[in-house]
Write a protein that holds these residues in place. Sequence first.
Motif, short mmCIF file in Angstrom:
data_model
loop_
_atom_site.label_atom_id
_atom_site.label_comp_id
_atom_site.label_asym_id
_atom_site.label_seq_id
_atom_site.Cartn_x
_atom_site.Cartn_y
_atom_site.Cartn_z
N LEU A 22 0.67 -0.88 0.04
CA LEU A 22 0.27 0.15 0.15
C LEU A 22 0.49 0.98 0.00
O LEU A 22 0.60 2.17 -0.76
N ALA A 23 2.26 1.45 0.02
CA ALA A 23 2.55 2.03 0.85
C ALA A 23 3.73 3.01 -0.70
O ALA A 23 3.53 3.41 -1.21
N THR A 24 3.78 1.86 -0.53
CA THR A 24 4.64 2.03 -2.12
C THR A 24 3.92 1.74 -3.44
O THR A 24 4.18 2.83 -4.65
N VAL A 25 3.29 0.80 -3.81
CA VAL A 25 1.85 1.11 -5.18
C VAL A 25 0.65 2.07 -5.11
O VAL A 25 0.54 3.28 -5.58
N GLY A 26 -0.36 1.98 -3.76
CA GLY A 26 -0.64 3.16 -3.13
C GLY A 26 -0.83 4.53 -3.07
O GLY A 26 -1.10 5.75 -4.08
N GLY A 27 1.21 4.89 -2.58
CA GLY A 27 1.72 5.73 -2.72
C GLY A 27 1.55 6.68 -3.89
O GLY A 27 1.51 8.16 -3.92
N PHE A 28 2.47 5.39 -4.73
CA PHE A 28 2.74 5.96 -5.79
C PHE A 28 1.80 6.81 -6.84
O PHE A 28 2.06 7.85 -7.07
N ILE A 29 0.41 5.94 -6.71
CA ILE A 29 -0.35 6.08 -7.39
C ILE A 29 -1.29 7.35 -7.02
O ILE A 29 -1.69 8.76 -7.57
N LEU A 30 -1.74 7.67 -5.89
CA LEU A 30 -2.22 9.29 -4.99
C LEU A 30 -0.79 10.21 -5.53
O LEU A 30 -1.24 11.24 -5.69
N THR A 31 0.49 9.33 -5.57
CA THR A 31 0.90 10.28 -5.29
C THR A 31 1.23 11.26 -6.90
O THR A 31 1.37 12.68 -7.18
N LEU A 32 0.65 10.76 -8.12
CA LEU A 32 0.63 10.89 -9.54
C LEU A 32 -0.53 11.94 -9.57
O LEU A 32 -0.77 12.22 -10.53
N ILE A 33 -1.64 11.16 -9.43
CA ILE A 33 -2.80 11.94 -9.39
C ILE A 33 -2.73 13.73 -8.54
O ILE A 33 -3.19 14.34 -9.76
N THR A 81 -6.54 3.85 6.79
CA THR A 81 -6.12 4.22 5.96
C THR A 81 -6.10 3.39 4.38
O THR A 81 -5.91 4.99 3.50
N SER A 82 -6.35 2.61 4.15
CA SER A 82 -6.30 2.41 3.27
C SER A 82 -7.69 2.88 1.88
O SER A 82 -7.51 3.93 0.70
N LEU A 83 -8.86 3.36 3.03
CA LEU A 83 -9.99 3.52 2.89
C LEU A 83 -9.88 4.89 2.02
O LEU A 83 -10.15 6.00 0.81
N ILE A 84 -9.24 5.64 2.82
CA ILE A 84 -8.31 7.20 2.89
C ILE A 84 -7.74 7.33 1.86
O ILE A 84 -8.42 8.30 0.95
N LEU A 85 -6.66 7.00 1.75
CA LEU A 85 -5.95 6.40 0.30
C LEU A 85 -7.01 6.19 -0.67
O LEU A 85 -6.98 7.22 -1.86
N LEU A 86 -7.63 5.62 -1.05
CA LEU A 86 -8.42 5.55 -2.05
C LEU A 86 -9.88 5.91 -2.40
O LEU A 86 -9.88 7.02 -3.51
N LEU A 87 -10.37 7.24 -1.36
CA LEU A 87 -11.15 8.71 -1.21
C LEU A 87 -10.57 9.54 -1.94
O LEU A 87 -11.65 10.02 -2.92
N CYS A 88 -9.35 9.51 -0.87
CA CYS A 88 -8.70 11.00 -1.69
C CYS A 88 -8.00 11.17 -3.18
O CYS A 88 -7.89 11.95 -3.62
N GLY A 89 -8.23 9.50 -4.14
CA GLY A 89 -7.31 9.07 -5.03
C GLY A 89 -8.89 9.69 -6.02
O GLY A 89 -8.70 10.11 -6.87
N ILE A 90 -9.75 8.52 -5.37
CA ILE A 90 -11.08 8.90 -6.54
C ILE A 90 -11.58 10.60 -6.38
O ILE A 90 -11.83 11.46 -7.32
N ALA A 91 -11.54 11.75 -5.18
CA ALA A 91 -11.42 12.66 -5.60
C ALA A 91 -10.71 13.88 -6.31
O ALA A 91 -11.55 14.45 -7.24
N LEU A 92 -9.54 12.97 -6.01
CA LEU A 92 -8.61 13.83 -6.69
C LEU A 92 -8.62 13.59 -8.42
O LEU A 92 -9.21 14.43 -8.82
N THR A 93 -9.92 12.72 -8.58
CA THR A 93 -8.87 12.12 -10.63
C THR A 93 -10.56 12.21 -10.70
O THR A 93 -10.87 13.32 -11.77
N ILE A 94 -11.92 12.24 -10.07
CA ILE A 94 -13.06 13.49 -10.43
C ILE A 94 -12.78 14.90 -10.48
O ILE A 94 -12.88 15.51 -11.28
N GLY A 95 -12.05 15.38 -10.03
CA GLY A 95 -11.78 17.33 -9.63
C GLY A 95 -10.88 17.14 -10.95
O GLY A 95 -10.96 18.81 -11.30
N PHE A 96 -9.91 16.90 -11.02
CA PHE A 96 -8.95 16.77 -12.52
C PHE A 96 -10.06 17.06 -13.67
O PHE A 96 -9.64 17.40 -14.56
N THR A 97 -10.91 15.56 -13.83
CA THR A 97 -11.13 15.70 -14.96
C THR A 97 -12.34 16.67 -15.03
O THR A 97 -12.69 17.29 -16.57
#
Length: 114
Positions: A22-33, A81-97
């Motif tokens: 979760l730290a390596t892959v999830g952190g990388f994906i959230l950082t990218l978004i 923590t997993s749920l927070i990362l997932l929700l932040c990723g979804i919110a940032l993706t929707i905001g980006f689009t």
Amino acid sequence: MMLKDKIANAPSKLTVSYRVLLATVGGFILTLIFTVFMPELFLWSFGWNKATSLMWMMLLSFGVYCGLIMWIIATRKLLKTSLILLLCGIALTIGFTQLQSHNSNQPTSTEVTS
């Protein structure tokens, strides 16, 4: 007796593996978004140049990634923590689009250097 209690409270191998994944892959994906979201936000709110903002966000993304890794490794509640990362990723993706579609309608300014 103290050593036996510490061994009983130690996290399992599966928990440690999930935390590292979760730290390596999830952190990388959230950082990218986050890195691609912020220049769109800066363009929308301040009118900054998107290329310059992206360059600065790429430099700052190393700190964001390190902070996310330390937070994920140090947290006690892994599911939260997993749920927070997932929700932040979804919110940032929707905001980006949404911001990308809004910013594509605006005329772009070109910089002329002499």
